[in-house]
Design an enzyme around this catalytic site. Structure first.
Site, mmCIF file in Angstrom:
data_model
loop_
_atom_site.group_PDB
_atom_site.id
_atom_site.type_symbol
_atom_site.label_atom_id
_atom_site.label_comp_id
_atom_site.label_asym_id
_atom_site.label_seq_id
_atom_site.Cartn_x
_atom_site.Cartn_y
_atom_site.Cartn_z
ATOM 1 N N HIS A 57 2.980 -5.059 -6.604
ATOM 2 C CA HIS A 57 2.274 -4.257 -7.610
ATOM 3 C C HIS A 57 3.168 -3.058 -7.904
ATOM 4 O O HIS A 57 3.165 -2.085 -7.151
ATOM 5 C CB HIS A 57 0.939 -3.748 -7.058
ATOM 6 N N ASN A 89 -2.638 -6.036 -12.377
ATOM 7 C CA ASN A 89 -3.626 -4.937 -12.364
ATOM 8 C C ASN A 89 -2.976 -3.573 -12.617
ATOM 9 O O ASN A 89 -3.120 -2.627 -11.855
ATOM 10 C CB ASN A 89 -4.443 -4.938 -11.057
ATOM 11 N N HIS A 225 -2.247 -13.631 0.599
ATOM 12 C CA HIS A 225 -2.550 -12.814 1.781
ATOM 13 C C HIS A 225 -3.718 -13.297 2.652
ATOM 14 O O HIS A 225 -4.691 -12.579 2.840
ATOM 15 C CB HIS A 225 -2.778 -11.353 1.390
ATOM 16 N N ASP A 295 2.756 -8.106 -0.849
ATOM 17 C CA ASP A 295 1.598 -7.448 -1.478
ATOM 18 C C ASP A 295 1.837 -5.925 -1.526
ATOM 19 O O ASP A 295 0.943 -5.127 -1.226
ATOM 20 C CB ASP A 295 0.289 -7.765 -0.748
ATOM 21 N N HIS A 299 0.106 3.540 -2.979
ATOM 22 C CA HIS A 299 -0.720 4.670 -3.425
ATOM 23 C C HIS A 299 -0.087 5.904 -2.797
ATOM 24 O O HIS A 299 0.514 5.809 -1.722
ATOM 25 C CB HIS A 299 -2.163 4.533 -2.934
HETATM 26 O O1 DOR Z 1 -5.550 -3.558 -1.070
HETATM 27 C C1 DOR Z 1 -5.264 -3.987 -2.183
HETATM 28 N N1 DOR Z 1 -4.577 -3.231 -3.045
HETATM 29 N N2 DOR Z 1 -5.658 -5.208 -2.526
HETATM 30 C C2 DOR Z 1 -5.537 -5.654 -3.795
HETATM 31 O O2 DOR Z 1 -5.977 -6.746 -4.080
HETATM 32 C C3 DOR Z 1 -4.963 -4.799 -4.849
HETATM 33 C C4 DOR Z 1 -4.056 -3.800 -4.246
HETATM 34 C C5 DOR Z 1 -3.675 -2.693 -5.199
HETATM 35 O O3 DOR Z 1 -3.291 -3.015 -6.325
HETATM 36 O O4 DOR Z 1 -3.708 -1.530 -4.804
HETATM 37 ZN ZN ZN Z 2 -1.953 -7.803 -4.341
#
Ligand code: DOR
Ligand code: ZN
Length: 427
Positions: A57, A89, A225, A295, A299
């Site tokens: 991401h 996303n 995952h 994954d 943040h």
């Molecule tokens: O913990 C997660 N963070 N799971 C997800 O499916 C999306 C991801 C995010 O984009 O922060």
């Molecule tokens: Zn993901």
């Protein structure tokens, strides 16, 4: 020949001191001795395929304070990853031809590594997937709500899978059942609360629904995952076109070993017990797991440093993915064959890339590794914009060089290519 490189090359299950001959970005010869216009001898260091991370991401467009394609792809390169696949996303979400075109354009200008993009399947765009498939590498379906995610209603799962199957492209699924998540919802103060609210039964229910709805389909379906023993058991009887991925955070961490800063380890699906973790390792070492994926979901520290219930879910990991598994391999937790299958060969095969293996005709994507050099992971040496890692203090083996399509991208802690070197793949 443009370029030759000499070292201990891994091919067909063993190392041999040999040379790769590279022309126009492809491996064109492998021989004991070769001399190209430029020749590099890496001595006794290892030459192994670069990794392919099919799950990142990079937050671009929309969340540039967390990451962008430039910083995310730089982190990937330092971690020995030559190709990444970005999740939809973002803001705006990648759900239309316009948003796919826009993201392709921005990533083409910013990425230091090759990349592909996924489109999200929503209740609204199910009828337009054929058109989207000409612009994306595959599709992502979120069955349960997660960070910034666009959820698909469960009654649309069958039609969504039938439609993505028609496109022949891969469909990746976030397997947590929304009905189950809702039933367990409550205020969360800790990782154990998070685990209770997103229980293994929610993963199991989603996995069962996916299997039930894909019995007659043939295009690749990938369960992202996997995190629980229950989900693992449900997947034992999966169809042959279904693959399963696991992440480093579900393999190297367990909920009871995390005593400080719990919100930093809040992730969906959650980090579970050592029993779940050991089940996943069992799966890896018994050929029941197909893919390693980071994954990578950054943040900022500021966003994570709030009360647990309000903290966003997700942890970074693209740069530490390969180095953690190389260190684990040194410790005997898995074989090099397994590592290269799950991190290089199988993701390349699923995404139909000419990468992932040192073989004549494939892209010259490889890393140079000194296995004697184990380092300790520290956030200050990593390149994600988020500035922290859940693997602080973990042993890791970072590559000393990365080559993508025969170009030297990383050498001795320096990045040598400009933003925009990375090419769009998988369309
Ligand atoms: O913990 C997660 N963070 N799971 C997800 O499916 C999306 C991801 C995010 O984009 O922060
Ligand atoms: Zn993901």
């Amino acid at each position: 020949m443009d370029f030759t490189v000499e070292g201990k090359i891994y091919r067909n299950g063993s190392f041999e001191q040999a040379c790769l001959g590279i022309e126009k970005g492809k491996i064109i010869e492998i021989k004991k001795t070769l001399k190209g216009d430029t020749h590099l001898n890496v001595g006794t260091k290892l030459i192994i395929p670069a990794g392919v991370d099919l799950h990142v991401h990079f937050r671009d467009p929309g969340f540039p304070h967390k990451e962008d394609f430039s910083t995310g792809s730089t982190a990937a390169a330092f971690g020995g990853i030559s190709c990444v696949f970005d999740m939809p996303n973002t803001q705006p979400q990648t759900i239309s031809t316009q948003t796919l075109r826009d993201k392709t354009h921005l990533a083409s200008q910013k990425s230091c590594v090759d990349f592909g993009l996924y489109a999200a399947v929503s209740d609204e765009n199910i009828g337009r997937l054929a058109e989207l498939s000409t612009l994306c590498a595959g599709f992502k379906i979120f069955l349960g709500s997660s960070t910034h995610s666009l959820r698909l209603s469960p009654q649309n799962l069958r039609v969504a899978l039938v439609e993505t199957n028609r496109t022949k492209k891969i469909t990746l699924l976030h397997a947590e059942d929304e009905h189950c998540l809702k039933a367990n919802k409550g205020l969360e103060h800790s990782l154990v609360d998070h685990l209770r609210c997103r229980s293994a039964e929610c993963e199991e229910a989603a996995v069962r629904a996916i299997i039930q709805n894909s019995y007659d389909l043939s295009s690749p379906i990938h369960i992202c995952h996997l995190s629980s023993c229950e989900g693992f058991e449900a997947l034992r009887k999966r169809p042959t076109n279904m693959s399963v991925g696991v992440t480093p955070h579900h393999l190297f961490l367990d909920v009871h070993s995390l005593n400080t800063k719990p919100a930093f380890y809040k992730v969906n699906p959650p980090i579970r017990s050592s029993f779940d973790r050991d089940t996943l390792w069992y799966g890896i070492n018994n050929k029941l797991i197909d893919i390693f994926e980071s994954d990578h979901a950054p943040h900022t520290e500021e966003e994570k440093n709030v009360d647990f219930d309000n903290a966003p879910s997700g942890v970074p990991g693209v740069e530490t993915l390969y180095p953690l598994f190389l260190a684990a391999m040194k410790k005997g937790q898995l074989t090099l064959d397994t590592l290269l299958a799950l991190l290089c060969e199988k993701p390349a095969q699923l995404l139909r890339l000419s990468k992932g293996k040192i073989e004549i005709g494939r892209d010259a994507d490889f890393i140079v590794v000194d296995l004697k050099k184990t380092e300790v992971i520290t956030a200050e040496h990593l390149h994600s914009k988020c500035g922290w890692t859940p693997f602080e203090g973990f042993p890791a083996v970072f590559p000393t060089m990365l080559f993508i399509r025969g170009e030297k991208v990383i050498d001795d802690h320096q990045i040598l290519v400009k933003q925009g070197f990375g090419k769009c793949v998988g369309v």
